[in-house]
Each structure stands twice: as structure tokens, then as C-alpha cells.
Design an enzyme around this catalytic site. Structure first.
Site, short mmCIF file in Angstrom:
data_model
loop_
_atom_site.label_atom_id
_atom_site.label_comp_id
_atom_site.label_asym_id
_atom_site.label_seq_id
_atom_site.Cartn_x
_atom_site.Cartn_y
_atom_site.Cartn_z
N LYS A 17 0.85 -1.22 -0.11
CA LYS A 17 -0.12 -0.31 0.05
C LYS A 17 0.90 1.23 -0.05
O LYS A 17 0.80 2.20 -0.82
CB LYS A 17 -0.88 0.19 1.27
CG LYS A 17 -1.84 -1.17 1.36
CD LYS A 17 -3.00 -1.02 2.67
CE LYS A 17 -1.88 -1.08 3.94
NZ LYS A 17 -1.28 -2.46 4.13
N ARG A 92 -9.78 0.77 8.66
CA ARG A 92 -9.31 -0.44 8.88
C ARG A 92 -10.53 -1.35 9.73
O ARG A 92 -10.08 -2.54 10.02
CB ARG A 92 -8.21 -0.30 9.80
CG ARG A 92 -6.84 -0.67 9.22
CD ARG A 92 -5.69 -0.41 10.22
NE ARG A 92 -4.90 -1.34 9.80
CZ ARG A 92 -3.48 -0.89 9.38
NH1 ARG A 92 -3.44 0.48 8.98
NH2 ARG A 92 -2.46 -1.69 9.09
N ARG A 126 11.80 -5.74 5.00
CA ARG A 126 11.61 -4.36 4.73
C ARG A 126 12.58 -3.28 5.48
O ARG A 126 12.90 -3.80 6.69
CB ARG A 126 10.11 -3.91 5.00
CG ARG A 126 10.09 -2.33 4.91
CD ARG A 126 8.52 -1.95 5.04
NE ARG A 126 7.79 -2.50 6.20
CZ ARG A 126 6.44 -2.32 6.18
NH1 ARG A 126 6.00 -1.84 5.27
NH2 ARG A 126 5.94 -2.78 7.26
N ARG A 155 11.18 -1.18 11.05
CA ARG A 155 10.14 -0.85 12.12
C ARG A 155 10.09 -1.82 13.40
O ARG A 155 10.00 -3.04 13.11
CB ARG A 155 8.81 -0.85 11.19
CG ARG A 155 8.45 0.35 10.75
CD ARG A 155 7.47 0.49 9.85
NE ARG A 155 6.19 -0.16 10.14
CZ ARG A 155 5.04 -0.37 9.48
NH1 ARG A 155 4.90 0.28 8.31
NH2 ARG A 155 3.99 -0.84 9.99
N ARG A 166 -0.44 -8.84 13.42
CA ARG A 166 -1.08 -7.70 12.66
C ARG A 166 -1.89 -8.86 11.61
O ARG A 166 -2.90 -7.98 11.08
CB ARG A 166 0.08 -6.93 12.02
CG ARG A 166 0.62 -5.90 13.01
CD ARG A 166 2.01 -5.40 12.51
NE ARG A 166 2.05 -4.67 11.15
CZ ARG A 166 3.08 -4.47 10.50
NH1 ARG A 166 4.16 -4.96 10.83
NH2 ARG A 166 3.04 -4.05 9.53
P1 AP5 Z 1 4.83 -1.48 1.67
O1 AP5 Z 1 4.48 -0.82 0.41
O2 AP5 Z 1 5.81 -0.99 2.89
O3 AP5 Z 1 3.52 -2.27 2.34
P2 AP5 Z 1 2.35 -1.81 3.11
O4 AP5 Z 1 1.06 -2.54 2.49
O5 AP5 Z 1 2.29 -0.40 3.24
O6 AP5 Z 1 2.89 -2.30 4.55
P3 AP5 Z 1 2.75 -1.84 6.00
O7 AP5 Z 1 3.24 -2.81 6.88
O8 AP5 Z 1 3.05 -0.41 6.19
O9 AP5 Z 1 1.12 -1.75 6.41
P4 AP5 Z 1 0.34 -1.84 7.67
O10 AP5 Z 1 -1.08 -1.77 6.90
O11 AP5 Z 1 0.51 -2.95 8.47
O12 AP5 Z 1 1.06 -0.56 8.44
P5 AP5 Z 1 0.59 0.81 9.02
O13 AP5 Z 1 1.61 1.35 8.86
O14 AP5 Z 1 -0.59 1.12 8.25
O15 AP5 Z 1 5.69 -2.81 1.16
C1 AP5 Z 1 6.38 -3.90 2.13
C2 AP5 Z 1 7.52 -4.35 1.57
O16 AP5 Z 1 7.43 -5.01 0.39
C3 AP5 Z 1 8.70 -3.36 1.15
O17 AP5 Z 1 9.77 -3.62 1.77
C4 AP5 Z 1 8.45 -3.13 -0.32
O18 AP5 Z 1 9.60 -2.66 -0.77
C5 AP5 Z 1 8.17 -4.45 -0.79
N1 AP5 Z 1 7.15 -4.24 -1.81
C6 AP5 Z 1 6.13 -3.71 -1.90
N2 AP5 Z 1 5.45 -3.95 -3.29
C7 AP5 Z 1 6.18 -4.86 -3.95
C8 AP5 Z 1 6.04 -5.71 -4.84
N3 AP5 Z 1 4.99 -5.61 -5.89
N4 AP5 Z 1 7.04 -6.59 -5.35
C9 AP5 Z 1 7.83 -6.98 -4.41
N5 AP5 Z 1 8.13 -6.35 -3.27
C10 AP5 Z 1 7.25 -5.31 -2.93
O19 AP5 Z 1 0.19 0.46 10.50
C11 AP5 Z 1 0.84 -0.05 11.47
C12 AP5 Z 1 -0.05 -0.10 12.88
O20 AP5 Z 1 -0.40 1.39 13.06
C13 AP5 Z 1 -1.22 -0.80 12.85
O21 AP5 Z 1 -0.81 -2.26 13.19
C14 AP5 Z 1 -1.93 -0.37 13.82
O22 AP5 Z 1 -1.45 -0.54 15.06
C15 AP5 Z 1 -1.94 1.25 13.64
N6 AP5 Z 1 -2.84 1.62 12.77
C16 AP5 Z 1 -2.45 2.35 11.39
N7 AP5 Z 1 -3.54 2.81 10.85
C17 AP5 Z 1 -4.74 2.27 11.65
C18 AP5 Z 1 -5.98 2.69 11.67
N8 AP5 Z 1 -6.63 3.19 10.53
N9 AP5 Z 1 -6.77 2.13 12.72
C19 AP5 Z 1 -6.04 1.60 13.92
N10 AP5 Z 1 -4.78 1.62 13.93
C20 AP5 Z 1 -4.11 1.86 12.85
#
Ligand code: AP5
Length: 208
Positions: A17, A92, A126, A155, A166
Site C-alpha cells: 500500500k 481498517r 523491509r 520498524r 497484525r
Molecule cells: P509496503 O508498501 O511498505 O507495504 P504496506 O502495505 O504499506 O505495509 P505496512 O506494513 O506499512 O502496512 P500496515 O497496514 O501493516 O502498516 P500501517 O503503517 O498502516 O511494502 C512492504 C515491503 O514489500 C517493502 O519492503 C516494499 O519494498 C516491498 N514491496 C512492495 N510492493 C512490492 C512488489 N510489488 N513486489 C516486491 N516487493 C514489494 O499500520 C501500522 C500500525 O499502526 C497498525 O498495526 C495499527 O496498530 C496502527 N494503525 C494504522 N492505521 C490504523 C487505523 N486506521 N486504525 C487503527 N490502527 C491503525
């Protein structure tokens, strides 16, 4: 008149994402609003919100709905969101989606589909930079960011046990949003197993 594009990116942790959101926002000139990034910035700054959020994030749990909904509602009211925005990591839960529907229309909910074994590998490999860039050890073998030169880091919530939590939280609380946006006619599925450029092209084709 310019078309307003209000986007939601859905997908499991590690689906890509953030990676795609950066590209889409560059191409379409809309702000990238990542609730994860906002919460991590608050943790780093030691704000009361950050102190509270850390207790949930470190366990792989979601931060309470009322906290995150308030943050997003305030952010979407800012001037730069008037011509569209991309929400990455919000909504979410069904409660968050219902709240969002009361203060904004959604043009598309882009669902980036991946397999669970794939996301574990993506998250484990990552590496992040404080400027927001993200890398993977499979294709990037330096410990410094190629954009700003800062040292890369992993992270805290990318450790194995937290990742498992997660993913469970995603299946239980976030995956139901796929049906929710499908029923509203806004859902567009994208195959996130493809390479980054191909995924971007598929998304760009949907957005036009
Ligand atoms: P990347 O693009 O970083 O993946 P992502 O989907 O953004 O993953 P996240 O781990 O950031 O998502 P998340 O939803 O768990 O975390 P968030 O920060 O929102 O890609 C991952 C890796 O793969 C990278 O190394 C990239 O280079 C590689 N890659 C990408 N695409 C590729 C491809 N096509 N081919 C090969 N490699 C590829 O949330 C973190 C925490 O915050 C949550 O657990 C929660 O506690 C809290 N939080 C956040 N939002 C909320 C909410 N709305 N409500 C409640 N709690 C929340």
C-alpha cells in the site's frame, strides 16, 4: 473541471500500500495520508497520542477507532485535500468506514491482493528511512537511503511475532471492508503479487 479523486488503499500488512501510494500521489498530485505514518510520527515526538498508540502498535493491535477517526477527519478538512486524497491504512474497521462515509465520498477503494506467505517475506525484509522511503533487502543492499543518505532501520512492529498478530487483526477486522466497498460499487481489485511497476500500471489503468 478537474475530477476529485478520493482514494482508499486496502490490503494486508506488507501488501504494498505504502509503495504504491507514494507513486500514485506523485502521478496524480494528491496528498498521501497514512494513518500508520501519522501515528509513528507521534510516537517519535512523544506526544500523548503517540504514547497511547505505541501500546497498541507494539502488540500488532489497532489503535482505538475514536482516536484514528478524529485524526483522519481533521486531516481531510485541510486545504490540500479539497481536490482529492489517498488514504493508506484507513479505514481498517467497519466503524471507521462508516465514519468516513459521513464526512467524505470515496471514488475507489483499491484492494491490493497478496498471499500471506508473501507478506511475511516482504515485511521481514523491509527497511525504512526516516524520510519515508521504503526498501527491501532482496533488491537493495545498502544500509543508507538512496534519496537522503540516512541510515535505514527496521520498524519495531515488523518483528515476527508482531507481524503474525497484525495479520490476524487484518483478517478479522479489516478484510470485511472488501465486501463493504464492493457493495458500494467502489471496490477495484489489483494483483499485488506482480512487480512494483506492473502493480502501479494496473492501478493507473483504473484511475485513468
Ligand atoms: P509496503 O508498501 O511498505 O507495504 P504496506 O502495505 O504499506 O505495509 P505496512 O506494513 O506499512 O502496512 P500496515 O497496514 O501493516 O502498516 P500501517 O503503517 O498502516 O511494502 C512492504 C515491503 O514489500 C517493502 O519492503 C516494499 O519494498 C516491498 N514491496 C512492495 N510492493 C512490492 C512488489 N510489488 N513486489 C516486491 N516487493 C514489494 O499500520 C501500522 C500500525 O499502526 C497498525 O498495526 C495499527 O496498530 C496502527 N494503525 C494504522 N492505521 C490504523 C487505523 N486506521 N486504525 C487503527 N490502527 C491503525
Amino acid at each position: 473541471m478537474k475530477t476529485v479523486m478520493n482514494l482508499v488503499f486496502l490490503g494486508a500488512p506488507g501488501a504494498g500500500k505504502g509503495t504504491q501510494a507514494t507513486r500514485v500521489c506523485d502521478r496524480y498530485g494528491i496528498p498521501h495520508i497514512s494513518t500508520g505514518d501519522i501515528l509513528r510520527a507521534n510516537i517519535k515526538a512523544g506526544t500523548p497520542l503517540g504514547v497511547e498508540a505505541k501500546t497498541y502498535i507494539d502488540k500488532g493491535l489497532l489503535v482505538p477507532d475514536d482516536v484514528v477517526i478524529g485524526l483522519v477527519e481533521q486531516r481531510l478538512g485541510e486545504e490540500d485535500c479539497k481536490n482529492g486524497y489517498l488514504l493508506d491504512g484507513f479505514p481498517r474497521t467497519l466503524e471507521q468506514a462508516e465514519a468516513l462515509s459521513k464526512f467524505s465520498d470515496i471514488t475507489y477503494a483499491i484492494n491490493i491482493q497478496v498471499d500471506s506467505d508473501m507478506v511475511i517475506d516482504r515485511i521481514a525484509g523491509r527497511r525504512m528511512c526516516k524520510c519515508g522511503e521504503s526498501y527491501h533487502i532482496s533488491w537493495y543492499n545498502s544500509d543508507k537511503c538512496q534519496k537522503c543518505g540516512s541510515v535505514l532501520y527496521q520498524r519495531d512492529d515488523d518483528k515476527e511475532d508482531t507481524v503474525k498478530a497484525r495479520l490476524e487483526v487484518y483478517e478479522k477486522q479489516t478484510a470485511p471492508l472488501i465486501d463493504y466497498y464492493n457493495s458500494k460499487g467502489a471496490l477495484r481489485n489489483v494483483d499485488g503479487k506482480k512487480g512494483m511497476e506492473e502493480v502501479f500500471e494496473d492501478i493507473a489503468e483504473i484511475l485513468g
